[in-house]
Write a protein that holds these residues in place. Sequence first.
Motif, PDB file in Angstrom:
ATOM      1  N   PHE A 217       0.859  -1.176   0.000  1.00 59.90           N
ATOM      2  CA  PHE A 217       0.000   0.000   0.000  1.00 59.90           C
ATOM      3  C   PHE A 217       0.896   1.226   0.000  1.00 59.90           C
ATOM      4  CE2 PHE A 217      -1.646   3.487   2.598  1.00 59.90           C
ATOM      5  CZ  PHE A 217      -2.776   3.818   1.873  1.00 59.90           C
ATOM      6  N   PHE A 218       0.511   2.259  -0.752  1.00 57.94           N
ATOM      7  CA  PHE A 218       1.314   3.473  -0.758  1.00 57.94           C
ATOM      8  C   PHE A 218       0.394   4.703  -0.751  1.00 57.94           C
ATOM      9  CE2 PHE A 218       0.490   2.591  -5.229  1.00 57.94           C
ATOM     10  CZ  PHE A 218       0.167   3.831  -5.742  1.00 57.94           C
ATOM     11  N   ALA A 219       0.931   5.769  -0.213  1.00 58.44           N
ATOM     12  CA  ALA A 219       0.244   7.071  -0.226  1.00 58.44           C
ATOM     13  C   ALA A 219       1.291   8.142  -0.476  1.00 58.44           C
ATOM     14  CB  ALA A 219      -0.481   7.314   1.084  1.00 58.44           C
ATOM     15  N   TYR A 220       0.978   9.057  -1.391  1.00 58.56           N
ATOM     16  CA  TYR A 220       1.916  10.111  -1.777  1.00 58.56           C
ATOM     17  C   TYR A 220       1.182  11.440  -1.682  1.00 58.56           C
ATOM     18  CZ  TYR A 220       5.538  12.554  -4.450  1.00 58.56           C
ATOM     19  OH  TYR A 220       6.539  13.416  -4.831  1.00 58.56           O
ATOM     20  N   ALA A 221       1.680  12.338  -0.856  1.00 57.60           N
ATOM     21  CA  ALA A 221       1.065  13.652  -0.669  1.00 57.60           C
ATOM     22  C   ALA A 221       2.073  14.739  -0.997  1.00 57.60           C
ATOM     23  CB  ALA A 221       0.568  13.815   0.763  1.00 57.60           C
ATOM     24  N   ASP A 222       1.594  15.812  -1.608  1.00 57.28           N
ATOM     25  CA  ASP A 222       2.473  16.943  -1.877  1.00 57.28           C
ATOM     26  C   ASP A 222       1.713  18.249  -1.675  1.00 57.28           C
ATOM     27  OD1 ASP A 222       1.936  18.326  -4.815  1.00 57.28           O
ATOM     28  OD2 ASP A 222       1.294  16.237  -4.765  1.00 57.28           O
ATOM     29  N   VAL A 223       2.441  19.237  -1.204  1.00 56.61           N
ATOM     30  CA  VAL A 223       1.904  20.589  -1.016  1.00 56.61           C
ATOM     31  C   VAL A 223       2.881  21.555  -1.680  1.00 56.61           C
ATOM     32  CG1 VAL A 223       1.194  22.350   0.623  1.00 56.61           C
ATOM     33  CG2 VAL A 223       0.880  19.939   1.193  1.00 56.61           C
TER      34      VAL A 223
ATOM     35  N   LYS B 253      -2.713  36.560  -6.138  1.00 56.35           N
ATOM     36  CA  LYS B 253      -2.609  36.130  -4.746  1.00 56.35           C
ATOM     37  C   LYS B 253      -1.685  34.921  -4.628  1.00 56.35           C
ATOM     38  CE  LYS B 253      -6.438  35.868  -2.466  1.00 56.35           C
ATOM     39  NZ  LYS B 253      -7.803  35.445  -2.112  1.00 56.35           N
ATOM     40  N   ALA B 254      -1.188  34.716  -3.420  1.00 60.44           N
ATOM     41  CA  ALA B 254      -0.397  33.507  -3.145  1.00 60.44           C
ATOM     42  C   ALA B 254      -1.248  32.279  -3.440  1.00 60.44           C
ATOM     43  CB  ALA B 254       0.070  33.506  -1.699  1.00 60.44           C
ATOM     44  N   LEU B 255      -0.600  31.244  -3.966  1.00 59.28           N
ATOM     45  CA  LEU B 255      -1.316  30.040  -4.384  1.00 59.28           C
ATOM     46  C   LEU B 255      -0.761  28.829  -3.641  1.00 59.28           C
ATOM     47  CD1 LEU B 255      -3.407  28.733  -6.300  1.00 59.28           C
ATOM     48  CD2 LEU B 255      -1.568  28.489  -7.982  1.00 59.28           C
ATOM     49  N   LEU B 256      -1.639  28.099  -2.959  1.00 56.36           N
ATOM     50  CA  LEU B 256      -1.282  26.877  -2.241  1.00 56.36           C
ATOM     51  C   LEU B 256      -2.120  25.745  -2.795  1.00 56.36           C
ATOM     52  CD1 LEU B 256       0.280  25.649   0.261  1.00 56.36           C
ATOM     53  CD2 LEU B 256      -1.859  25.996   1.520  1.00 56.36           C
ATOM     54  N   GLU B 257      -1.460  24.715  -3.349  1.00 56.10           N
ATOM     55  CA  GLU B 257      -2.172  23.581  -3.919  1.00 56.10           C
ATOM     56  C   GLU B 257      -1.661  22.282  -3.296  1.00 56.10           C
ATOM     57  OE1 GLU B 257      -3.725  24.824  -8.282  1.00 56.10           O
ATOM     58  OE2 GLU B 257      -1.641  24.179  -8.202  1.00 56.10           O
ATOM     59  N   THR B 258      -2.608  21.393  -3.004  1.00 58.72           N
ATOM     60  CA  THR B 258      -2.303  20.124  -2.342  1.00 58.72           C
ATOM     61  C   THR B 258      -2.751  18.964  -3.215  1.00 58.72           C
ATOM     62  OG1 THR B 258      -2.627  21.156  -0.188  1.00 58.72           O
ATOM     63  CG2 THR B 258      -2.676  18.757  -0.265  1.00 58.72           C
ATOM     64  N   GLY B 259      -1.910  17.951  -3.301  1.00 59.99           N
ATOM     65  CA  GLY B 259      -2.249  16.749  -4.058  1.00 59.99           C
ATOM     66  C   GLY B 259      -2.089  15.505  -3.196  1.00 59.99           C
ATOM     67  N   LEU B 260      -2.859  14.479  -3.509  1.00 63.81           N
ATOM     68  CA  LEU B 260      -2.781  13.213  -2.773  1.00 63.81           C
ATOM     69  C   LEU B 260      -3.004  12.069  -3.746  1.00 63.81           C
ATOM     70  CD1 LEU B 260      -2.601  11.697  -0.045  1.00 63.81           C
ATOM     71  CD2 LEU B 260      -5.093  11.910   0.113  1.00 63.81           C
ATOM     72  N   ARG B 261      -2.174  11.058  -3.616  1.00 62.26           N
ATOM     73  CA  ARG B 261      -2.294   9.868  -4.450  1.00 62.26           C
ATOM     74  C   ARG B 261      -2.089   8.648  -3.552  1.00 62.26           C
ATOM     75  NH1 ARG B 261      -1.453   9.331  -9.999  1.00 62.26           N
ATOM     76  NH2 ARG B 261      -1.043   7.227 -10.726  1.00 62.26           N
TER      77      ARG B 261
ATOM     78  N   GLY C 174      -5.961   5.971  -6.574  1.00 65.30           N
ATOM     79  CA  GLY C 174      -6.868   7.100  -6.663  1.00 65.30           C
ATOM     80  C   GLY C 174      -6.093   8.360  -6.345  1.00 65.30           C
ATOM     81  N   PHE C 175      -6.502   9.496  -6.893  1.00 58.46           N
ATOM     82  CA  PHE C 175      -5.732  10.716  -6.696  1.00 58.46           C
ATOM     83  C   PHE C 175      -6.644  11.938  -6.715  1.00 58.46           C
ATOM     84  CE2 PHE C 175      -5.718   9.576 -11.182  1.00 58.46           C
ATOM     85  CZ  PHE C 175      -6.158  10.732 -11.796  1.00 58.46           C
ATOM     86  N   VAL C 176      -6.145  13.002  -6.137  1.00 57.41           N
ATOM     87  CA  VAL C 176      -6.813  14.296  -6.180  1.00 57.41           C
ATOM     88  C   VAL C 176      -5.743  15.370  -6.294  1.00 57.41           C
ATOM     89  CG1 VAL C 176      -6.905  14.386  -3.656  1.00 57.41           C
ATOM     90  CG2 VAL C 176      -8.397  15.882  -4.997  1.00 57.41           C
ATOM     91  N   ARG C 177      -5.985  16.342  -7.160  1.00 60.05           N
ATOM     92  CA  ARG C 177      -5.100  17.500  -7.300  1.00 60.05           C
ATOM     93  C   ARG C 177      -5.883  18.751  -6.928  1.00 60.05           C
ATOM     94  NH1 ARG C 177      -3.464  15.027 -12.368  1.00 60.05           N
ATOM     95  NH2 ARG C 177      -4.664  16.605 -13.492  1.00 60.05           N
ATOM     96  N   ASN C 178      -5.171  19.731  -6.397  1.00 58.28           N
ATOM     97  CA  ASN C 178      -5.824  20.941  -5.880  1.00 58.28           C
ATOM     98  C   ASN C 178      -6.952  20.536  -4.929  1.00 58.28           C
ATOM     99  OD1 ASN C 178      -6.453  23.620  -5.431  1.00 58.28           O
ATOM    100  ND2 ASN C 178      -7.416  23.942  -7.438  1.00 58.28           N
ATOM    101  N   MET C 179      -6.579  19.764  -3.929  1.00 58.16           N
ATOM    102  CA  MET C 179      -7.534  19.109  -3.037  1.00 58.16           C
ATOM    103  C   MET C 179      -8.542  20.079  -2.416  1.00 58.16           C
ATOM    104  SD  MET C 179      -6.709  16.916   0.416  1.00 58.16           S
ATOM    105  CE  MET C 179      -5.594  15.834  -0.473  1.00 58.16           C
ATOM    106  N   PHE C 180      -8.094  21.256  -2.037  1.00 62.75           N
ATOM    107  CA  PHE C 180      -8.972  22.199  -1.347  1.00 62.75           C
ATOM    108  C   PHE C 180      -9.588  23.217  -2.302  1.00 62.75           C
ATOM    109  CE2 PHE C 180      -5.812  20.718   1.759  1.00 62.75           C
ATOM    110  CZ  PHE C 180      -6.669  20.055   2.617  1.00 62.75           C
ATOM    111  N   ASN C 181      -9.470  22.929  -3.605  1.00 65.06           N
ATOM    112  CA  ASN C 181     -10.143  23.698  -4.653  1.00 65.06           C
ATOM    113  C   ASN C 181      -9.826  25.191  -4.576  1.00 65.06           C
ATOM    114  OD1 ASN C 181     -11.743  23.597  -6.979  1.00 65.06           O
ATOM    115  ND2 ASN C 181     -13.581  24.201  -5.862  1.00 65.06           N
ATOM    116  N   GLU C 182      -8.550  25.508  -4.428  1.00 60.88           N
ATOM    117  CA  GLU C 182      -8.116  26.896  -4.439  1.00 60.88           C
ATOM    118  C   GLU C 182      -8.352  27.480  -5.832  1.00 60.88           C
ATOM    119  OE1 GLU C 182      -6.699  28.932  -2.099  1.00 60.88           O
ATOM    120  OE2 GLU C 182      -7.079  27.436  -0.544  1.00 60.88           O
TER     121      GLU C 182
END
Length: 763
Positions: free
Chosen positions: A675-681, A700-708, A724-732
């Motif tokens: 099992f693996f999980a990869y997160a990036d900010v 404006k400053a831009l903060l984007e979070t991804g998770l795989r 499964g993955f998500v990019r721009n997790m918090f929908n900035e």
Amino acid sequence: MKAMKRSTLATLINATLFSAVAGTSFSTLAAEQTPAAEKNNQLEVIQITARKRVENAQEVPVAVSALQGDSLDAYSSAGMDIRFMNAKIPSLSIESSFGRSFPRFYVRGLGNTDFDLNASQPVSLVVDEVVQENAILKGFPVFDVARVEVLRGPQGTLFGRNTPAGLVKFDTVKPGQEFDGYGSVSYGSLGAVDFEGAVGGSLTDRLSTRVSVLWQNKDDYIDNRAPGFEQKDVLGGYTDKAARIQFLYEGDDFTGLFNYHVRDMIGSPIAFRANVIEKGSNELVDNYEHDVIYQDAVSRAVQHVESQGASLKLEWDLANHTITSISAWESAEIFSRADIDGGYGGYKVDGQDAPMGPGFIPFSSESADGIPDHDQYTQELRLSSNFSGDVNYQVGVFYFDEALTIENYSFDTSANGKLNGYVLQQQDTKAWAVFGSVDYTISDDLKVTAGLRYSDDDKQFSANRTVSPIGGGALSLTEDLNDDHISWDISTSYKVNDDVNWYTRIANSFRAPSVQGRILFGNEVTVAKSETVTSYETGIKSDVLDGRGRVNATIFYFQMDDQQLTAVGGGANFNRLINADKTTGYGFELDTEWVLTDELNATFNLSYNKTELDDNDLAVAVCGQCTVTDPTFQVPGQFGPEDRAILDGNNLPHAPEWISNITLRYTKELADGDFFAYADVSYRSKIDFFLYESVEFEGKALLETGLRAGYNWSEGDYEYEVSGFVRNMFNEQQAIGAVDFNNNTGMVNEERYIGAEFKVKFF
């Protein structure tokens, strides 16, 4: 900035010294506490070709970062274009007003906002050792890539012209004798489908091949709600197809590698949104919806890109030398048409003002740009020594020949898009260079490298207007530019101990003269003379905690003379090239990697870049509806009095002071797999969209979070992975670019993206 503040300089030096001391201390402590038998799960040695020979990245006296393996797979998969690298590497940012084509690169704050199709950039892109000069070539999709290297600072000695800021270098996976391959398919938000795969192996004992393919598709999903032009699903989609085939011949003392690649992308341009930025602020308007636009010309919007190229690399290994020849051809075509004003109205119908919106639309702007014909030929021949002694060298020659045709169109939106303006541009560029570098080992701990390159550039340009949307009539203008320059660099690398290297580097490079002739709305061709830069940097590269950590830190200062800048917009839809007398920049970069436990790896990157224009006489036209914060004065203009902003002391556009990136990768054995999980900010601080400063056009400053996250396992000669993955997790959501010549039109970053992927590797 007249001089660096003492406190700032001291802070940067102290930060680097602390990193060096910390690296040395960590290494010593780990050596004392960790028995040799327990040395496992160490970070892999990163081999790079930043100096056109294979070397350990930790021993190269250049500020370089590399993406490969899991990080590269996570960032570049599932439909991402080359902008996936934005804010993922210290001091690197990427943006585009064309969407999936025409990326613009910025390193240490140096880049070019120019949107014309013959724009030159101070950051060069090299793919498989072939320079991609035109910006459309730089948008080629990223797939089946082994490694990405980003070289920061001038790279004018080995890589030549147009590299004063740095270099982005891609190396694709090469053919081999062993049979292997992979295939992956993903499905994501809004029906996006992405497939890529490759297969390779031997054809004979000496000949091998590899075929790589990519297919990406996303349906239009943005609705048009302009009154009288309502239509569902008119924008936002694309179909992007690309392929690459390579053949590698390996003889006893000779190798030959042939590469052919092709791309075909058809879709829609980026969504321009009229008055999407709130007047008096840099916030999006309250009623902003990502899947809604209000345009009266969107039904005619389209973007089509085709490119192809081939290269042949021949290499002879002699007793003490290697001879390398790289011959290459690249070609690109594009046609992109869009509703640039981003709204509806701004014209009369039967003598009456048509309804307009959203907000005030001073005038309608519907335009297109195209490259119907383009060819680039390059040839490099170099000789590299392979001595076992204290001295080694490289010498070579390089030739560049590009023929480029550009078409600019303007259309009358009130007459259903009737052509009302046309300009044909022709640009022919020829350049040649001779170069060399020498590595000298003074002692076991100290090495010195020096390089020199002479470059000669010649550019012939013509612009012919047959019809003008503002009644300017036919016009024909020409320019003939030429210049030469000697680029140089000298660097030292000192081994503090077995785990810490300290390097210094001084480098000089240049960008060849540039010309712009987008004369649909103007009557002048503008020219920017060559810019030159001298950069000073020093840093440490250290392996710490007995190989379970890596800390690289750099501080730098540069001065650029006659920097080429693009005055975009300012009341008219065309660019003007200008030169700034002087630009200064300084900052630091921290690039770290850690094995925290046997199951958890992490990276942390941070960079600070301060840029400042130093020119008391430099001023540019400004927007008509935004709140300019620079001091201004008025001059006569083409359409009446025109405000101009004084730029002295301003930061460069699209130059964030802070860029940071954090990743965590967790792996856990589970049943017969992992099992693996990869997160990036990733974070980048605020930016100015244009040379002048204004309230609305400060991004404006831009903060984007991804998770795989997913699971992989093996069965026989196959490896499988589901994730499964998500990019721009918090929908900035915020403006990342703008158009200033008409209204507060902006472009907004991509919304949250969710998907799933299945991948199989075979051997």
